[in-house]
Scaffold this motif. Sequence first.
Motif, short mmCIF file in Angstrom:
data_model
loop_
_atom_site.label_atom_id
_atom_site.label_comp_id
_atom_site.label_asym_id
_atom_site.label_seq_id
_atom_site.Cartn_x
_atom_site.Cartn_y
_atom_site.Cartn_z
N ASP A 30 55.66 -85.53 -4.42
CA ASP A 30 55.36 -84.11 -4.52
C ASP A 30 54.72 -83.68 -3.21
N LYS A 31 54.51 -82.42 -3.04
CA LYS A 31 53.78 -81.88 -1.89
C LYS A 31 52.64 -81.02 -2.40
N ARG A 32 51.49 -81.16 -1.77
CA ARG A 32 50.32 -80.36 -2.11
C ARG A 32 49.65 -79.88 -0.84
N GLU A 33 49.08 -78.69 -0.91
CA GLU A 33 48.31 -78.21 0.23
C GLU A 33 46.92 -78.80 0.15
N LEU A 34 46.54 -79.54 1.17
CA LEU A 34 45.27 -80.25 1.20
C LEU A 34 44.63 -80.13 2.58
N PRO A 35 43.30 -80.27 2.63
CA PRO A 35 42.67 -80.40 3.95
C PRO A 35 43.17 -81.71 4.57
N CYS A 36 43.52 -81.68 5.84
CA CYS A 36 44.03 -82.88 6.50
C CYS A 36 43.64 -82.83 7.97
N TYR A 37 43.98 -83.87 8.68
CA TYR A 37 43.82 -83.91 10.13
C TYR A 37 45.20 -84.00 10.75
N PHE A 38 45.42 -83.23 11.80
CA PHE A 38 46.63 -83.37 12.60
C PHE A 38 46.28 -84.30 13.76
N LEU A 39 47.07 -85.35 13.94
CA LEU A 39 46.92 -86.26 15.07
C LEU A 39 47.86 -85.77 16.16
N GLY A 40 47.29 -85.40 17.29
CA GLY A 40 48.09 -84.88 18.39
C GLY A 40 47.68 -85.48 19.71
N ASP A 80 52.00 -95.45 12.13
CA ASP A 80 51.14 -96.56 11.69
C ASP A 80 49.68 -96.20 11.91
N PHE A 81 49.37 -95.65 13.08
CA PHE A 81 47.99 -95.32 13.40
C PHE A 81 47.46 -94.21 12.50
N ALA A 82 48.29 -93.20 12.22
CA ALA A 82 47.88 -92.11 11.33
C ALA A 82 47.57 -92.66 9.93
N ILE A 83 48.39 -93.58 9.44
CA ILE A 83 48.15 -94.20 8.13
C ILE A 83 46.85 -94.99 8.15
N LEU A 89 39.49 -94.97 7.97
CA LEU A 89 38.41 -94.28 8.67
C LEU A 89 38.03 -92.91 8.13
N VAL A 90 38.98 -92.03 7.94
CA VAL A 90 38.64 -90.64 7.62
C VAL A 90 38.87 -90.34 6.15
N ASP A 91 38.38 -89.18 5.73
CA ASP A 91 38.34 -88.84 4.30
C ASP A 91 39.46 -87.90 3.86
N ARG A 92 40.53 -87.81 4.65
CA ARG A 92 41.62 -86.91 4.27
C ARG A 92 42.92 -87.39 4.90
N PRO A 93 44.04 -86.85 4.45
CA PRO A 93 45.33 -87.25 5.03
C PRO A 93 45.38 -86.97 6.52
N VAL A 94 46.12 -87.81 7.24
CA VAL A 94 46.33 -87.64 8.68
C VAL A 94 47.84 -87.49 8.90
N THR A 150 42.59 -82.81 14.66
CA THR A 150 42.23 -81.43 14.42
C THR A 150 42.24 -81.17 12.91
N ALA A 151 41.15 -80.63 12.39
CA ALA A 151 41.07 -80.32 10.96
C ALA A 151 41.95 -79.11 10.65
N GLU A 152 42.83 -79.26 9.69
CA GLU A 152 43.77 -78.21 9.28
C GLU A 152 43.95 -78.27 7.77
N LYS A 153 44.70 -77.33 7.25
CA LYS A 153 45.18 -77.37 5.88
C LYS A 153 46.69 -77.37 5.97
N ALA A 154 47.34 -78.26 5.23
CA ALA A 154 48.80 -78.34 5.30
C ALA A 154 49.35 -78.92 4.02
N PHE A 155 50.63 -78.68 3.79
CA PHE A 155 51.31 -79.32 2.68
C PHE A 155 51.63 -80.74 3.11
N VAL A 156 51.14 -81.72 2.33
CA VAL A 156 51.35 -83.12 2.65
C VAL A 156 52.00 -83.82 1.47
N ASP A 157 52.68 -84.93 1.76
CA ASP A 157 53.31 -85.72 0.71
C ASP A 157 52.24 -86.41 -0.12
#
Length: 169
Positions: A30-40, A80-83, A89-94, A150-157
């Motif tokens: 499914d996809k849900r909108e959640l607080p996440c981090y964008f790795l850039g 791999d690094f985002a996973i 390390l972090v408390d939200r999806p990357v 970067t802290a964002e909100k996005a639809f994630v798997d």
Amino acid sequence: DEKYEPTHQQLRSMMKSLLASRFHLGFHPDKRELPCYFLGVSASGQKLTPSGAEGPLPAMAMTPEPDGLAVAAHNATMEDFAIYLQLILVDRPVVDFTRLTGRFDFHFTYMPDGSEFHGHPPALPPAPRGAEPAPTLFAALQQQVGLELTAEKAFVDVIAVDRADNPAH
């Protein structure tokens, strides 16, 4: 006599089969909108070394040091690094937004705070008197590796569980 190493996808498939047979786990993606981090890639550019390692699996390790926590990645894709960041390390999806392909070797040292490791950062050896502590995770990634979170909100798997039974004895 060749050594067999399953790929990341094969490991995931084996885990799904195990959970389905042991717990009669039923689920669907499914996809849900959640607080996440964008790795850039940071504005200064990435500082990664292409990996010369063989094999499909990455190796990632952490070593407590007096000035902070040293993190090393070998033969790792940015996915791999985002996973790894998300699981350890972090408390939200990357979400990987680097657009970098290939496998890389890199390392950085940072000072953990209470927001990482689900609120339980590892103990570090005492720092020498007058030593400067390592930067935060965000600053270390940017300064030492050329990546940014970067802290964002996005639809994630996500995986939505439809059914789970107690395991058979």
